[in-house]
Design a protein around this motif. Structure first.
Motif, PDB file in Angstrom:
ATOM      1  N   LYS A  59       0.946  -1.240  -0.148  1.00  0.00           N
ATOM      2  CA  LYS A  59       0.032   0.081   0.108  1.00  0.00           C
ATOM      3  C   LYS A  59       0.781   1.318   0.077  1.00  0.00           C
ATOM      4  O   LYS A  59       1.620   1.359   0.874  1.00  0.00           O
ATOM      5  CB  LYS A  59      -0.954   0.190   1.154  1.00  0.00           C
ATOM      6  N   PRO A  60       0.701   2.205  -1.020  1.00  0.00           N
ATOM      7  CA  PRO A  60       1.667   3.134  -1.076  1.00  0.00           C
ATOM      8  C   PRO A  60       1.322   4.462  -0.282  1.00  0.00           C
ATOM      9  O   PRO A  60      -0.028   4.350  -0.187  1.00  0.00           O
ATOM     10  CB  PRO A  60       1.743   3.581  -2.576  1.00  0.00           C
ATOM     11  N   ILE A  61       2.088   5.214  -0.106  1.00  0.00           N
ATOM     12  CA  ILE A  61       1.789   6.759   0.542  1.00  0.00           C
ATOM     13  C   ILE A  61       1.373   7.651  -0.796  1.00  0.00           C
ATOM     14  O   ILE A  61       2.296   7.624  -1.708  1.00  0.00           O
ATOM     15  CB  ILE A  61       2.925   7.469   1.113  1.00  0.00           C
ATOM     16  N   ILE A  62       0.308   8.103  -0.843  1.00  0.00           N
ATOM     17  CA  ILE A  62      -0.036   8.998  -1.834  1.00  0.00           C
ATOM     18  C   ILE A  62       0.033  10.373  -1.632  1.00  0.00           C
ATOM     19  O   ILE A  62      -0.484  11.093  -0.506  1.00  0.00           O
ATOM     20  CB  ILE A  62      -1.623   8.523  -2.429  1.00  0.00           C
ATOM     21  N   VAL A  63       0.889  11.087  -2.507  1.00  0.00           N
ATOM     22  CA  VAL A  63       1.074  12.594  -2.270  1.00  0.00           C
ATOM     23  C   VAL A  63       0.379  13.485  -3.106  1.00  0.00           C
ATOM     24  O   VAL A  63       0.718  13.211  -4.477  1.00  0.00           O
ATOM     25  CB  VAL A  63       2.512  12.828  -2.108  1.00  0.00           C
ATOM     26  N   GLY A  64      -0.550  14.205  -2.825  1.00  0.00           N
ATOM     27  CA  GLY A  64      -1.177  15.190  -3.992  1.00  0.00           C
ATOM     28  C   GLY A  64      -0.717  16.472  -3.556  1.00  0.00           C
ATOM     29  O   GLY A  64      -0.837  17.112  -2.709  1.00  0.00           O
ATOM     30  N   HIS A  65      -0.364  17.209  -4.809  1.00  0.00           N
ATOM     31  CA  HIS A  65       0.006  18.582  -4.834  1.00  0.00           C
ATOM     32  C   HIS A  65      -1.013  19.387  -5.680  1.00  0.00           C
ATOM     33  O   HIS A  65      -1.247  19.202  -6.694  1.00  0.00           O
ATOM     34  CB  HIS A  65       1.573  18.757  -5.297  1.00  0.00           C
ATOM     35  N   SER A  66      -1.646  20.237  -5.019  1.00  0.00           N
ATOM     36  CA  SER A  66      -2.480  21.427  -5.475  1.00  0.00           C
ATOM     37  C   SER A  66      -3.947  20.446  -6.254  1.00  0.00           C
ATOM     38  O   SER A  66      -4.376  19.812  -5.623  1.00  0.00           O
ATOM     39  CB  SER A  66      -1.500  22.053  -6.619  1.00  0.00           C
ATOM     40  N   TYR A  67      -4.091  20.573  -7.695  1.00  0.00           N
ATOM     41  CA  TYR A  67      -4.989  19.669  -8.190  1.00  0.00           C
ATOM     42  C   TYR A  67      -4.760  18.375  -7.768  1.00  0.00           C
ATOM     43  O   TYR A  67      -5.596  17.512  -7.681  1.00  0.00           O
ATOM     44  CB  TYR A  67      -5.058  20.125  -9.532  1.00  0.00           C
ATOM     45  N   GLY A  68      -3.582  17.965  -7.648  1.00  0.00           N
ATOM     46  CA  GLY A  68      -3.339  16.506  -7.448  1.00  0.00           C
ATOM     47  C   GLY A  68      -3.885  16.062  -6.116  1.00  0.00           C
ATOM     48  O   GLY A  68      -4.193  14.827  -6.018  1.00  0.00           O
ATOM     49  N   GLY A  69      -4.307  17.009  -5.226  1.00  0.00           N
ATOM     50  CA  GLY A  69      -5.028  16.492  -4.055  1.00  0.00           C
ATOM     51  C   GLY A  69      -6.510  16.155  -4.499  1.00  0.00           C
ATOM     52  O   GLY A  69      -7.101  14.983  -3.954  1.00  0.00           O
ATOM     53  N   ALA A  70      -7.224  16.470  -5.343  1.00  0.00           N
ATOM     54  CA  ALA A  70      -8.468  16.059  -6.053  1.00  0.00           C
ATOM     55  C   ALA A  70      -8.359  14.560  -6.385  1.00  0.00           C
ATOM     56  O   ALA A  70      -9.106  13.867  -6.175  1.00  0.00           O
ATOM     57  CB  ALA A  70      -8.897  16.965  -6.752  1.00  0.00           C
ATOM     58  N   VAL A  71      -7.388  14.400  -7.099  1.00  0.00           N
ATOM     59  CA  VAL A  71      -7.034  13.200  -7.749  1.00  0.00           C
ATOM     60  C   VAL A  71      -6.873  12.021  -6.828  1.00  0.00           C
ATOM     61  O   VAL A  71      -7.548  11.015  -6.741  1.00  0.00           O
ATOM     62  CB  VAL A  71      -5.901  13.262  -8.941  1.00  0.00           C
ATOM     63  N   PHE A  83      -1.289  15.716   1.716  1.00  0.00           N
ATOM     64  CA  PHE A  83      -1.752  16.699   0.873  1.00  0.00           C
ATOM     65  C   PHE A  83      -1.082  17.856   1.040  1.00  0.00           C
ATOM     66  O   PHE A  83      -0.716  18.382   2.041  1.00  0.00           O
ATOM     67  CB  PHE A  83      -3.265  17.108   1.120  1.00  0.00           C
ATOM     68  N   MET A  84      -0.253  18.474  -0.302  1.00  0.00           N
ATOM     69  CA  MET A  84       0.590  19.712  -0.010  1.00  0.00           C
ATOM     70  C   MET A  84       0.051  20.749  -0.946  1.00  0.00           C
ATOM     71  O   MET A  84       0.130  20.847  -2.041  1.00  0.00           O
ATOM     72  CB  MET A  84       1.922  19.109  -0.700  1.00  0.00           C
ATOM     73  N   ALA A  85      -0.400  21.790  -0.109  1.00  0.00           N
ATOM     74  CA  ALA A  85      -0.797  22.897  -0.590  1.00  0.00           C
ATOM     75  C   ALA A  85      -2.015  22.471  -1.746  1.00  0.00           C
ATOM     76  O   ALA A  85      -2.076  22.888  -3.114  1.00  0.00           O
ATOM     77  CB  ALA A  85       0.296  23.684  -1.581  1.00  0.00           C
ATOM     78  N   ALA A  86      -2.740  21.643  -1.438  1.00  0.00           N
ATOM     79  CA  ALA A  86      -3.760  20.922  -2.353  1.00  0.00           C
ATOM     80  C   ALA A  86      -5.270  21.177  -1.878  1.00  0.00           C
ATOM     81  O   ALA A  86      -5.460  21.282  -0.649  1.00  0.00           O
ATOM     82  CB  ALA A  86      -3.320  19.469  -2.316  1.00  0.00           C
ATOM     83  N   PHE A  87      -5.889  20.490  -2.741  1.00  0.00           N
ATOM     84  CA  PHE A  87      -7.420  20.785  -2.748  1.00  0.00           C
ATOM     85  C   PHE A  87      -7.709  19.273  -2.073  1.00  0.00           C
ATOM     86  O   PHE A  87      -6.986  18.196  -2.259  1.00  0.00           O
ATOM     87  CB  PHE A  87      -8.183  20.569  -3.903  1.00  0.00           C
ATOM     88  N   VAL A  88      -8.543  19.265  -1.113  1.00  0.00           N
ATOM     89  CA  VAL A  88      -8.971  18.022  -0.450  1.00  0.00           C
ATOM     90  C   VAL A  88     -10.799  18.083  -0.550  1.00  0.00           C
ATOM     91  O   VAL A  88     -11.449  18.470   0.162  1.00  0.00           O
ATOM     92  CB  VAL A  88      -8.795  18.179   1.039  1.00  0.00           C
ATOM     93  N   PRO A  89     -11.202  17.540  -1.682  1.00  0.00           N
ATOM     94  CA  PRO A  89     -12.685  17.737  -1.929  1.00  0.00           C
ATOM     95  C   PRO A  89     -13.363  16.576  -1.323  1.00  0.00           C
ATOM     96  O   PRO A  89     -12.952  15.467  -1.286  1.00  0.00           O
ATOM     97  CB  PRO A  89     -12.730  17.645  -3.778  1.00  0.00           C
TER      98      PRO A  89
END
Length: 220
Positions: A59-71, A83-89
């Motif tokens: 199981k990986p650590i998933i890191v989302g930056h900006s729009y990548g947080g929505a993904v 979540f790094m300066a990211a959206f958390v929808p």
């Protein structure tokens, strides 16, 4: 077994932007994956990252930056989410919803002659890379790509942060996504921290971000 990390980049960016952080994570012995997005929609981007996660040995650590947080929010199977300066929808929300009409980046989005939008090279350094070195900023600006329309308006179909340990990195000097809005989004996560950084700390301080990812990605 070595930690696996999946890095999810933001709009107008590509995996090559993440090389400083990839190198820093490799120094911790992590196996790093950085899929390319811009596949036509948020749903298509999410599916692309899900395929990468499904192929991971652990199981990986998933890191989302900006729009990548929505993904990242729509992907299943993470050991932890960063979540790094990211959206958390939440389910049914989009980046456009969360960023609001007054999002700082909105003032600089321009239509691209070939379709979609782009960020002018003249404003990108201040907008995205205000605390990065001159050489790093030049390289990052050269790597920016046009963005097809619709990604930021796509709504998420799942909110994995509701079931998965998550950590938010608020960037106090961000000029693309306001720190105040980041603080509100960070409240959705299990934990949070604030660092003195612009929108792209994976370039300006990759060693510190890598250490946070490894530390916060350990499931307790």
């Amino acid at each position: 077994m070595l930690a696996e990390v999946v890095l999810v980049h933001g709009l107008y960016h590509q995996p090559a932007h993440l090389l400083p952080l990839i190198d820093a994570l490799a120094g911790h012995g992590a196996v790093v994956h950085a899929p390319r997005l811009h596949r036509g929609s948020l749903a298509a981007d999410t599916s692309a990252v899900q395929r990468v996660v499904d192929r991971c040995r652990t199981k990986p650590i998933i890191v989302g930056h900006s729009y990548g947080g929505a993904v990242a929010s729509g992907v299943r199977g993470a050991a932890a989410l960063i979540f790094m300066a990211a959206f958390v929808p939440d389910v049914g929300e989009s980046c456009a919803d969360l960023g609001g009409p007054d999002a700082p980046v909105n003032a600089w989005v321009r239509p691209h002659p070939a379709g979609g939008t782009y960020i002018p090279a003249g404003v990108a350094p201040d907008l995205f890379y205000a605390d990065c070195s001159t050489d790093a900023t030049t390289r990052a600006v050269d790597l920016l790509v046009p963005q097809a329309p619709g990604h930021g308006r796509g709504t998420v179909r799942a909110a994995s942060w509701r079931q998965t340990t998550s950590h938010y990195i608020v960037c106090s000097r961000d000029r693309a996504l306001s720190p105040e809005r980041q603080q509100r989004l960070a409240g959705r996560c299990t934990s949070q921290e604030t660092i003195e950084a612009s929108h792209s700390p994976y370039i300006s301080q990759p060693a510190g971000i890598a250490a946070t990812i490894i530390t916060r990605g350990v499931v307790r």
